[in-house]
Structure formats: structure tokens, C-alpha cells
Design a protein around this motif. Structure first.
Motif, mmCIF file in Angstrom:
data_model
loop_
_atom_site.group_PDB
_atom_site.id
_atom_site.type_symbol
_atom_site.label_atom_id
_atom_site.label_comp_id
_atom_site.label_asym_id
_atom_site.label_seq_id
_atom_site.Cartn_x
_atom_site.Cartn_y
_atom_site.Cartn_z
ATOM 1 N N LEU A 124 -39.052 -31.989 -11.388
ATOM 2 C CA LEU A 124 -40.040 -31.945 -11.170
ATOM 3 C C LEU A 124 -40.878 -32.685 -11.310
ATOM 4 N N ARG A 125 -40.500 -33.499 -11.842
ATOM 5 C CA ARG A 125 -41.776 -35.092 -12.426
ATOM 6 C C ARG A 125 -41.076 -35.802 -11.832
ATOM 7 N N VAL A 126 -40.283 -35.937 -10.729
ATOM 8 C CA VAL A 126 -39.960 -36.738 -9.628
ATOM 9 C C VAL A 126 -40.823 -37.197 -8.905
ATOM 10 N N THR A 127 -41.587 -37.973 -8.183
ATOM 11 C CA THR A 127 -42.423 -38.286 -7.534
ATOM 12 C C THR A 127 -42.523 -38.685 -6.352
ATOM 13 N N ASP A 128 -41.637 -39.875 -6.402
ATOM 14 C CA ASP A 128 -41.336 -40.540 -5.430
ATOM 15 C C ASP A 128 -39.797 -40.026 -4.395
ATOM 16 N N PRO A 129 -40.503 -39.552 -2.846
ATOM 17 C CA PRO A 129 -39.271 -38.979 -2.677
ATOM 18 C C PRO A 129 -37.621 -39.206 -2.266
ATOM 19 N N GLU A 130 -38.053 -40.567 -2.109
ATOM 20 C CA GLU A 130 -36.385 -41.649 -2.091
ATOM 21 C C GLU A 130 -35.453 -41.144 -3.060
ATOM 22 N N GLN A 131 -35.954 -40.657 -4.323
ATOM 23 C CA GLN A 131 -35.916 -41.019 -5.353
ATOM 24 C C GLN A 131 -35.304 -39.124 -5.989
ATOM 25 N N THR A 132 -35.469 -38.250 -5.418
ATOM 26 C CA THR A 132 -35.277 -37.113 -4.985
ATOM 27 C C THR A 132 -33.497 -36.919 -6.017
ATOM 28 N N PRO A 133 -33.080 -36.417 -6.383
ATOM 29 C CA PRO A 133 -31.330 -36.121 -6.363
ATOM 30 C C PRO A 133 -31.181 -35.847 -5.125
ATOM 31 N N ASP A 134 -31.228 -35.166 -4.117
ATOM 32 C CA ASP A 134 -30.810 -35.266 -3.053
ATOM 33 C C ASP A 134 -30.949 -35.947 -2.491
ATOM 34 N N ARG A 135 -31.134 -36.639 -1.796
ATOM 35 C CA ARG A 135 -31.823 -37.865 -1.713
ATOM 36 C C ARG A 135 -30.694 -38.980 -1.938
ATOM 37 N N ARG A 136 -31.075 -39.192 -3.559
ATOM 38 C CA ARG A 136 -30.195 -40.442 -4.377
ATOM 39 C C ARG A 136 -28.891 -39.620 -3.953
ATOM 40 N N PHE A 137 -28.475 -38.462 -3.738
ATOM 41 C CA PHE A 137 -26.819 -38.225 -3.733
ATOM 42 C C PHE A 137 -26.308 -38.565 -2.630
ATOM 43 N N ALA A 138 -27.411 -38.115 -1.675
ATOM 44 C CA ALA A 138 -26.734 -38.230 0.105
ATOM 45 C C ALA A 138 -26.543 -40.125 0.450
ATOM 46 N N ARG A 139 -27.603 -41.162 -0.237
ATOM 47 C CA ARG A 139 -27.567 -42.312 -0.354
ATOM 48 C C ARG A 139 -26.557 -43.065 -0.716
ATOM 49 N N ALA A 140 -26.385 -42.305 -1.964
ATOM 50 C CA ALA A 140 -24.297 -42.339 -2.478
ATOM 51 C C ALA A 140 -23.291 -42.182 -1.465
ATOM 52 N N ALA A 141 -23.574 -41.052 -0.683
ATOM 53 C CA ALA A 141 -22.661 -40.510 -0.290
ATOM 54 C C ALA A 141 -22.610 -42.047 1.047
ATOM 55 N N ALA A 142 -23.261 -42.411 1.088
ATOM 56 C CA ALA A 142 -23.604 -42.866 3.233
ATOM 57 C C ALA A 142 -23.404 -44.791 2.195
ATOM 58 N N GLU A 143 -23.300 -44.671 1.418
ATOM 59 C CA GLU A 143 -23.122 -46.340 0.696
ATOM 60 C C GLU A 143 -21.516 -46.403 0.894
ATOM 61 N N ALA A 144 -20.897 -45.386 0.120
ATOM 62 C CA ALA A 144 -19.644 -44.947 -0.166
ATOM 63 C C ALA A 144 -19.207 -45.414 1.178
ATOM 64 N N GLU A 145 -19.931 -44.345 2.283
ATOM 65 C CA GLU A 145 -18.409 -44.492 3.449
ATOM 66 C C GLU A 145 -18.838 -46.016 4.287
ATOM 67 N N ALA A 146 -19.992 -46.453 4.110
ATOM 68 C CA ALA A 146 -19.951 -47.534 4.946
ATOM 69 C C ALA A 146 -19.181 -48.842 3.951
ATOM 70 N N LYS A 147 -19.071 -48.594 2.518
ATOM 71 C CA LYS A 147 -18.360 -49.245 2.017
ATOM 72 C C LYS A 147 -16.812 -49.320 2.543
ATOM 73 N N ILE A 148 -16.193 -48.326 2.605
ATOM 74 C CA ILE A 148 -14.903 -48.421 3.465
ATOM 75 C C ILE A 148 -15.198 -49.178 4.416
ATOM 76 N N ASP A 149 -15.761 -48.650 5.060
ATOM 77 C CA ASP A 149 -15.635 -49.325 6.927
ATOM 78 C C ASP A 149 -15.452 -51.007 6.455
ATOM 79 N N GLU A 150 -16.117 -51.627 5.549
ATOM 80 C CA GLU A 150 -16.518 -52.591 5.700
ATOM 81 C C GLU A 150 -15.123 -53.488 5.237
ATOM 82 N N LEU A 151 -15.114 -52.720 3.447
ATOM 83 C CA LEU A 151 -13.172 -52.820 2.944
ATOM 84 C C LEU A 151 -11.943 -53.241 4.406
ATOM 85 N N VAL A 152 -12.566 -52.264 5.336
ATOM 86 C CA VAL A 152 -11.563 -51.908 6.379
ATOM 87 C C VAL A 152 -11.623 -53.161 7.033
#
Length: 385
Positions: free
Chosen positions: A123-151
Motif C-alpha cells: 500500500l506504500r507503492v505510489t508509482d502505478p508502474e511499480q505495483t506488483p501486478d504491473r511489474r509481474f506483467a512487465r516481466a512476462a512481456a519481457e520474457a516473451e519478447a526475449k524468446i522472439d528475439e533469441l529465436v
């Protein structure tokens, strides 16, 4: 046994891309593929707790942010806390705890203090981009993008190998999160065992053979059976509880002991990589600079968003703190142990095996964690403890 086949498949799928992409992927790139993985019960638990916290509004939100976790836990147990949906969370995850494979450790359902500490941090997180759900979604998106790049890079040189690497990386993402599932399932049995042991302890305490029900955790099964038959275990319990309390004050547990009791690590100075730099082992890729927060026990711990968590070691009971941490430093562990693995999933830089980190780093001190080189560099100190 049926649950093990997907896990073995996940391990093969996780290891194979490193071989297939040798000379194509740079160090740490394949690890990026395992960020934000689905089907991980520990990650799902952390996100469920974030959802609970984010739905708190008005007076309930103020109460959760500004009240000590111990007070909130006491109010929850005596039924005077406003309904925030914690019952449902504990029904699903209340059997978890720090050091949860130890039957002697209270589960979150018994003492939810660490849960309230994590909620306050969320509840002390004030930056919307740093909320746990967005951080996790961003990590997942980075992973998918990295797969495409490596392939794409691999297929330019070796089409078949690139196709196979992509298949394996996607299989790894789909299955590797399940590695947390067996232990998560075992916790049902452990929680039941603890519950039954405490019922026996309660009966023994009622008969004057124990001071309190959880004293039974200091007896082995034969000793507990003897107590049920009337033997007095007071002396054994007092001796073992005193030893336990003394050992719990120990700040350093040796990784290795020689046969004569010598701790080899104690014979030398902590490893350094230069003036003002501590050396450890790279565990999760990335580099971050922030204020350190030294935490020895997550129960009641306060971790401000973006602070770098410095701990002796971590297990699933610590992971709610990971969702707002800027980085992780531990004194023990291996790259495949729980803390570094979850840090990689969340996209949190981590350095492990930094000897005496909780002694040498001060809360509030600015540090730079460079996971590529496995170093922790000291910056300014704001004087906090």
C-alpha cells in the motif's frame, strides 16, 4: 508421481536452450525467458495478496498502512479487525510460513503478522508502474519478447536449432512455474501434522505436563508418547527451548563445518572486489542502485518500495516482500535456491553468497547491486538503522 513428469519436462526444457543458443545468446539472456512465469503457486499467492491490499479503501486502507503488523494480527485473531478479505486468502495460503517445512513454526493462519507487514508495503507503492501486478506483467512481456528475439537471431544462422530453442523456451515458460507445486501440496500434510501435535500439546498443558501447547515441538515422538503416558518432560523442554532461543540469536550459520567444529569462512575476511565493494555470486540479472533494508525476519518487517532487501537467506515466506523490492542480497544460497529463482521470475536483480552482508550493510545505506559481476558497492549512508 504424475506431478513429477511435467517438472522433469520443465527442467529439460529450461536447460536445453542454453546449449542450443551457445554462441548466440549472451550470458543471462536465457534467464530472462523465465520471468513472470504462469502456474507458480508462490507467485499466484503474492499476486492474490496484492489484489487484497489494492482493494482496501478508506479507513481500512489507513488502518493497514499505519498500524503495526503485530497489532493488526492480534485484532484479526480476536475478531475486531474490519473485513478485508483475509479469511479467503488464509484459507488458500494460511499454511505457509517462513521456514514452513519446520513443524515448530507457526503458520500464517495462526499468526498473520508477516502478511500484514507485506500488505502495508504494497500500500506504500505510489508509482502505478511499480505495483506488483504491473511489474509481474512487465516481466512476462519481457520474457516473451526475449524468446522472439533469441529465436530470430538463432534462425538467421541455424534455422532448425532456432526453431527447437523457441519450442523449448516456450515449454519452459509453460511448465517451469510448476516446480513450486509439490512443496505447496506437501504443506497440507505438514499443517495437519502441526495441528494434531498442538492438540496433543494442549491436552498435556491442561494436565500440567507442559507449560504451553507448543512446547510439544521440543519433544520427539517417543518423548511425546511418554508424556501422554504420564512422564514429565519439563526438564527436556526447558533445556531445548533455551538452546533454540540462543541459536535463534545467531547471526551467522556456517555453510560448512570441519570435523573439529571449525568454520572455514571465519578464518578469512569477507570476499571483496575492491575498496567499498563486496563480492558474491550473480543470481538474477540486472543492476540497481537504491537504499538497503537489512531484514533478519520478515515477520513485521517494513520494506519501502524500491529498497534493496538484504537478508541472511530467503524462502517462500519471504516472497511477498519481493513484489516491492528493488533488488535482493543474501548471505547464503545457490543460483537454483528459492530466493534467486523467484527474483529472476520477478525481474529483480539478485546477488547471493555475500558473506556477512547483514553485518556490513546498514539499513538506509545506498548500495549498487550489479548482478552481472556479482558485486555490491557501498554508497552514502543516511544513518538509519
Amino acid at each position: 508421481m504424475s506431478i513429477l513428469w511435467p517438472l522433469w519436462a520443465a527442467m529439460v526444457a529450461s536447460w536445453t536452450p542454453e546449449i542450443l543458443l551457445k554462441g548466440i545468446a549472451e550470458e543471462g539472456e536465457v534467464d530472462t525467458v523465465l520471468r513472470g512465469m504462469p502456474h507458480n503457486p508462490t507467485t499466484e499467492m503474492d499476486l492474490a495478496l496484492w489484489k487484497l491490499a489494492s482493494e482496501a479503501t478508506g479507513d481500512a486502507r489507513e488502518l493497514l498502512v499505519n498500524s503495526p503488523p503485530e497489532e493488526l494480527a492480534a485484532r484479526y485473531r480476536n475478531g475486531t479487525l474490519p473485513d478485508i478479505g483475509l479469511d479467503a486468502f488464509l484459507d488458500a495460503y494460511g499454511r505457509r510460513a517462513v521456514a514452513e517445512i519446520d513443524l515448530g513454526v507457526p503458520r500464517w493462519a495462526e499468526d498473520p503478522t508477516p502478511v500484514f507487514a507485506a500488505i502495508a508495503g504494497y500500500l506504500r507503492v505510489t508509482d502505478p508502474e511499480q505495483t506488483p501486478d504491473r511489474r509481474f506483467a512487465r516481466a512476462a512481456a519481457e520474457a516473451e519478447a526475449k524468446i522472439d528475439e533469441l529465436v530470430r537471431r538463432a534462425r538467421a544462422k541455424r534455422p532448425v536449432r532456432g526453431w527447437l530453442a523457441g519450442l523449448m523456451m516456450r515449454r519452459a515458460r509453460a511448465l517451469a512455474g510448476l516446480r513450486e507445486l509439490p512443496k505447496f501440496c506437501w504443506l497440507h500434510g505438514l499443517a495437519q501434522m502441526r495441528e494434531q501435535m498442538l492438540l496433543v500439546g494442549e491436552e498435556l498443558a491442561g494436565n500440567g505436563l507442559l507449560e504451553r501447547p507448543d512446547d510439544i515441538m521440543f519433544l520427539d515422538f517417543r518423548e511425546a508418547q511418554a508424556a501422554v503416558r504420564g512422564a514429565d518432560p519439563h526438564g527436556l523442554v526447558a533445556q531445548r527451548r533455551a538452546t533454540y532461543e540462543r541459536e535463534m540469536r545467531r547471526r551467522h550459520v556456517p555453510n560448512v563445518l570441519l570435523s573439529d567444529g571449525t568454520d572455514p569462512e571465519a578464518l578469512g575476511a569477507p570476499a571483496t572486489a575492491g575498496e567499498g565493494v563486496l563480492a558474491g555470486m550473480p543470481a538474477a540479472p540486472g543492476k540497481v542502485t537504491g537504499r538497503a533494508r537489512v531484514i533478519l525476519d520478515p515477520a513485521g518487517a517494513r520494506l519501502e518500495p524500491g529498497e534493496i532487501l538484504v537478508a541472511p537467506s530467503t524462502d517462500p515466506g519471504w516472497t511477498p516482500l519481493f513484489m516491492t523490492a528493488g533488488g535482493l542480497v543474501t548471505e547464503t544460497g545457490s543460483p537454483v535456491s528459492h530466493g534467486p529463482t523467484v527474483a529472476r521470475e520477478y525481474g529483480i536483480p539478485a546477488v547471493i553468497g555475500v558473506r556477512d552482508a547483514t553485518h556490513l550493510v546498514r539499513t538506509g545505506q545506498e548500495i549498487t547491486l550489479d548482478a552481472a559481476n556479482g558485486t555490491v558497492t557501498f554508497g552514502e549512508d543516511d544513518g538509519r538503522e
